[in-house]
Design a protein around this motif. Structure first.
Motif, mmCIF file in Angstrom:
data_model
loop_
_atom_site.group_PDB
_atom_site.id
_atom_site.type_symbol
_atom_site.label_atom_id
_atom_site.label_comp_id
_atom_site.label_asym_id
_atom_site.label_seq_id
_atom_site.Cartn_x
_atom_site.Cartn_y
_atom_site.Cartn_z
ATOM 1 N N ALA A 172 8.091 -7.836 -1.929
ATOM 2 C CA ALA A 172 9.349 -7.212 -1.505
ATOM 3 C C ALA A 172 9.237 -5.688 -1.506
ATOM 4 O O ALA A 172 9.735 -5.011 -0.587
ATOM 5 C CB ALA A 172 10.476 -7.663 -2.420
ATOM 6 N N LEU A 173 8.596 -5.113 -2.507
ATOM 7 C CA LEU A 173 8.417 -3.653 -2.573
ATOM 8 C C LEU A 173 7.541 -3.152 -1.425
ATOM 9 O O LEU A 173 7.757 -2.053 -0.897
ATOM 10 C CB LEU A 173 7.802 -3.267 -3.926
ATOM 11 N N ILE A 174 6.543 -3.966 -1.041
ATOM 12 C CA ILE A 174 5.680 -3.594 0.079
ATOM 13 C C ILE A 174 6.491 -3.590 1.381
ATOM 14 O O ILE A 174 6.370 -2.677 2.212
ATOM 15 C CB ILE A 174 4.480 -4.554 0.181
ATOM 16 N N ILE A 175 7.338 -4.625 1.555
ATOM 17 C CA ILE A 175 8.162 -4.720 2.770
ATOM 18 C C ILE A 175 9.151 -3.554 2.840
ATOM 19 O O ILE A 175 9.313 -2.904 3.890
ATOM 20 C CB ILE A 175 8.927 -6.055 2.798
ATOM 21 N N LEU A 176 9.824 -3.263 1.715
ATOM 22 C CA LEU A 176 10.908 -2.274 1.723
ATOM 23 C C LEU A 176 10.415 -0.829 1.673
ATOM 24 O O LEU A 176 10.966 0.047 2.345
ATOM 25 C CB LEU A 176 11.845 -2.546 0.532
ATOM 26 N N TYR A 177 9.365 -0.575 0.868
ATOM 27 C CA TYR A 177 8.978 0.816 0.623
ATOM 28 C C TYR A 177 7.511 1.105 0.939
ATOM 29 O O TYR A 177 7.033 2.210 0.672
ATOM 30 C CB TYR A 177 9.253 1.181 -0.850
ATOM 31 N N ASP A 178 6.785 0.127 1.481
ATOM 32 C CA ASP A 178 5.364 0.283 1.797
ATOM 33 C C ASP A 178 4.569 0.736 0.556
ATOM 34 O O ASP A 178 3.653 1.556 0.659
ATOM 35 C CB ASP A 178 5.163 1.273 2.946
ATOM 36 N N MET A 179 4.927 0.184 -0.601
ATOM 37 C CA MET A 179 4.234 0.541 -1.855
ATOM 38 C C MET A 179 2.998 -0.351 -1.991
ATOM 39 O O MET A 179 2.981 -1.324 -2.744
ATOM 40 C CB MET A 179 5.183 0.368 -3.050
ATOM 41 N N ARG A 180 1.943 -0.023 -1.254
ATOM 42 C CA ARG A 180 0.752 -0.867 -1.208
ATOM 43 C C ARG A 180 -0.006 -0.916 -2.536
ATOM 44 O O ARG A 180 -0.708 -1.877 -2.821
ATOM 45 C CB ARG A 180 -0.184 -0.393 -0.085
ATOM 46 N N TRP A 181 0.170 0.123 -3.349
ATOM 47 C CA TRP A 181 -0.522 0.148 -4.645
ATOM 48 C C TRP A 181 0.017 -0.921 -5.600
ATOM 49 O O TRP A 181 -0.634 -1.274 -6.597
ATOM 50 C CB TRP A 181 -0.369 1.526 -5.302
ATOM 51 N N VAL A 182 1.224 -1.457 -5.300
ATOM 52 C CA VAL A 182 1.829 -2.474 -6.164
ATOM 53 C C VAL A 182 0.973 -3.737 -6.188
ATOM 54 O O VAL A 182 0.834 -4.386 -7.233
ATOM 55 C CB VAL A 182 3.262 -2.798 -5.691
ATOM 56 N N ASP A 183 0.367 -4.096 -5.038
ATOM 57 C CA ASP A 183 -0.420 -5.332 -4.958
ATOM 58 C C ASP A 183 -1.614 -5.319 -5.917
ATOM 59 O O ASP A 183 -1.770 -6.246 -6.724
ATOM 60 C CB ASP A 183 -0.886 -5.567 -3.519
ATOM 61 N N PRO A 184 -2.496 -4.294 -5.882
ATOM 62 C CA PRO A 184 -3.592 -4.276 -6.871
ATOM 63 C C PRO A 184 -3.100 -4.101 -8.292
ATOM 64 O O PRO A 184 -3.736 -4.589 -9.238
ATOM 65 C CB PRO A 184 -4.462 -3.091 -6.420
ATOM 66 N N ALA A 185 -1.958 -3.424 -8.474
ATOM 67 C CA ALA A 185 -1.416 -3.263 -9.828
ATOM 68 C C ALA A 185 -1.004 -4.612 -10.400
ATOM 69 O O ALA A 185 -1.271 -4.928 -11.570
ATOM 70 C CB ALA A 185 -0.221 -2.301 -9.807
ATOM 71 N N ILE A 186 -0.344 -5.435 -9.566
ATOM 72 C CA ILE A 186 0.047 -6.776 -10.002
ATOM 73 C C ILE A 186 -1.201 -7.618 -10.256
ATOM 74 O O ILE A 186 -1.252 -8.422 -11.197
ATOM 75 C CB ILE A 186 0.964 -7.430 -8.963
ATOM 76 N N THR A 187 -2.218 -7.434 -9.413
ATOM 77 C CA THR A 187 -3.481 -8.151 -9.602
ATOM 78 C C THR A 187 -4.067 -7.872 -10.976
ATOM 79 O O THR A 187 -4.485 -8.784 -11.698
ATOM 80 C CB THR A 187 -4.505 -7.738 -8.526
ATOM 81 N N ILE A 188 -4.111 -6.604 -11.347
ATOM 82 C CA ILE A 188 -4.644 -6.225 -12.661
ATOM 83 C C ILE A 188 -3.785 -6.822 -13.775
ATOM 84 O O ILE A 188 -4.295 -7.307 -14.787
ATOM 85 C CB ILE A 188 -4.727 -4.689 -12.785
ATOM 86 N N GLY A 189 -2.462 -6.814 -13.566
ATOM 87 C CA GLY A 189 -1.569 -7.402 -14.570
ATOM 88 C C GLY A 189 -1.824 -8.884 -14.758
ATOM 89 O O GLY A 189 -1.887 -9.382 -15.895
ATOM 90 N N ILE A 190 -1.981 -9.622 -13.643
ATOM 91 C CA ILE A 190 -2.274 -11.056 -13.725
ATOM 92 C C ILE A 190 -3.622 -11.284 -14.396
ATOM 93 O O ILE A 190 -3.794 -12.190 -15.220
ATOM 94 C CB ILE A 190 -2.256 -11.697 -12.320
ATOM 95 N N ALA A 191 -4.620 -10.427 -14.055
ATOM 96 C CA ALA A 191 -5.956 -10.564 -14.644
ATOM 97 C C ALA A 191 -5.927 -10.345 -16.155
ATOM 98 O O ALA A 191 -6.574 -11.076 -16.916
ATOM 99 C CB ALA A 191 -6.913 -9.573 -13.987
ATOM 100 N N VAL A 192 -5.174 -9.335 -16.590
ATOM 101 C CA VAL A 192 -5.040 -9.073 -18.032
ATOM 102 C C VAL A 192 -4.393 -10.267 -18.725
ATOM 103 O O VAL A 192 -4.807 -10.689 -19.822
ATOM 104 C CB VAL A 192 -4.227 -7.783 -18.281
#
Length: 321
Positions: A172-192
């Motif tokens: 949703a953040l990518i769609i609304l605000y083009d916050m592309r860095w959120v995707d790898p950030a969430i990836t790291i969070g899931i990995a942790v």
């Protein structure tokens, strides 16, 4: 220490059917997320797919264990087949650790140069994942009361639902605000989170395979309960270990007072009764030694490396029971 040893009684065929449905649901979700992650450029989707794949592997292990555990012990597997689940769980957790570190590396690289991500694909597949995680939790809810492994799967799926919510928010953040860095950030969070689960739970299979004593039983309480039985002078060479999930065993040498040697069978019954009623230990191997002929300086746990024990037959002065 009190123990609750009640188990939910689920019809085997009904339980197998529930686990089978959960396996297929997670398998289809994993494939869909991997394809969607590749097409959309979302590493978070792929990370969540690998997490769901680990859950599917755990479900397969549980399903196979339910089937295999029903096989009786034979001459090649005298303890039965229950431990195959422990071996497979260790492999699963080790794989999870490797996957977790790889995802952190990939997420870090993408944080430096975030790629284009199709936000709608991420949101839609994240919603599907949330639905599947909820379905799996519902299928295993009533079964988790009688199985540590199914309970772990149930808790995993509840936590997976939270990870899916994070993926949806990221999309949703990518769609609304083009916050592309959120995707790898969430990836790291899931990995942790994956690493946290793996490192937290891998100790259980390792402990069981190393014949460690069950973590929910107080060894000293067991030892003192046996020592307190009338006619028992002491015990040594005690081995408390877990044969499989719901089966704890005790092997030990029991030193019997000389005056009580003629009550050996009575003492044996008393020990087994205390072990079962207080600690739910239904499998015990007891070797009896008369106090005046017992091994001197023997260690309480394990066997002394430098001490050669003298074995005697039941017809002699000492006996094995």
């Amino acid at each position: 220490m009190s123990h609750d040893h009640g188990h939910a009684h689920i019809d085997p065929k009904s339980g197998d059917r529930r686990v089978s449905i959960a396996i297929w649901a997670n398998a289809l979700l994993t494939v869909a997320q991997i394809i969607g992650g590749i097409l959309s450029g979302s590493l978070a989707l792929i990370a969540d797919a690998l997490h769901n794949f680990s859950d599917m592997a755990s479900l397969v292990i549980a399903f196979a264990a339910r089937k295999i555990a029903r096989r009786p012990a034979d001459e090649t597997m005298t303890f039965g087949y229950g431990r195959i689940e422990i071996v497979a769980a260790l492999i699963n957790y080790t794989t999870l650790i490797l996957v977790g570190f790889y995802l952190i590396y990939e997420g870090g690289m993408r944080m430096i140069d975030p790629p284009e991500v199709a936000g709608w694909t991420v949101v839609i597949l994240g919603g599907v994942a949330l639905a599947v995680d909820t379905l799996t939790a519902l299928l295993t809810y009533s079964m988790q009361k009688g199985s540590v492994n199914i309970r772990a799967l149930f808790l995993h799926n509840l936590s997976d639902a939270l990870a899916s919510v994070a993926v949806i928010i990221g999309g949703a953040l990518i769609i609304l605000y083009d916050m592309r860095w959120v995707d790898p950030a969430i990836t790291i969070g899931i990995a942790v989170y994956i690493l946290y689960l793996a490192f937290t739970e891998i100790g259980g299979p390792i402990r069981t395979l190393m014949l460690g004593s069950p973590p929910d039983i107080d060894n000293h309480a067991v030892v003192n309960a046996v020592r307190d039985i009338d006619g028992v002078a002491d015990i040594h060479h005690a081995h408390l270990w877990q044969m499989e999930e719901h089966a704890t065993a005790l092997d030990t040498h029991v030193v019997v007072e000389e005056k009580a040697w003629d009550r050996l069978e009575e003492i044996k019954r008393a020990i087994k009764q205390v072990l079962e009623e207080k600690f739910d230990i239904t499998h015990s191997t007891l070797e009896f030694e008369r106090e005046d002929q017992a091994h001197q300086g023997a260690s309480l746990y394990g066997h002394d490396a430098n001490q050669k024990e003298e074995e005697t037959d039941v017809q002699g002065d000492n006996g094995k029971r």
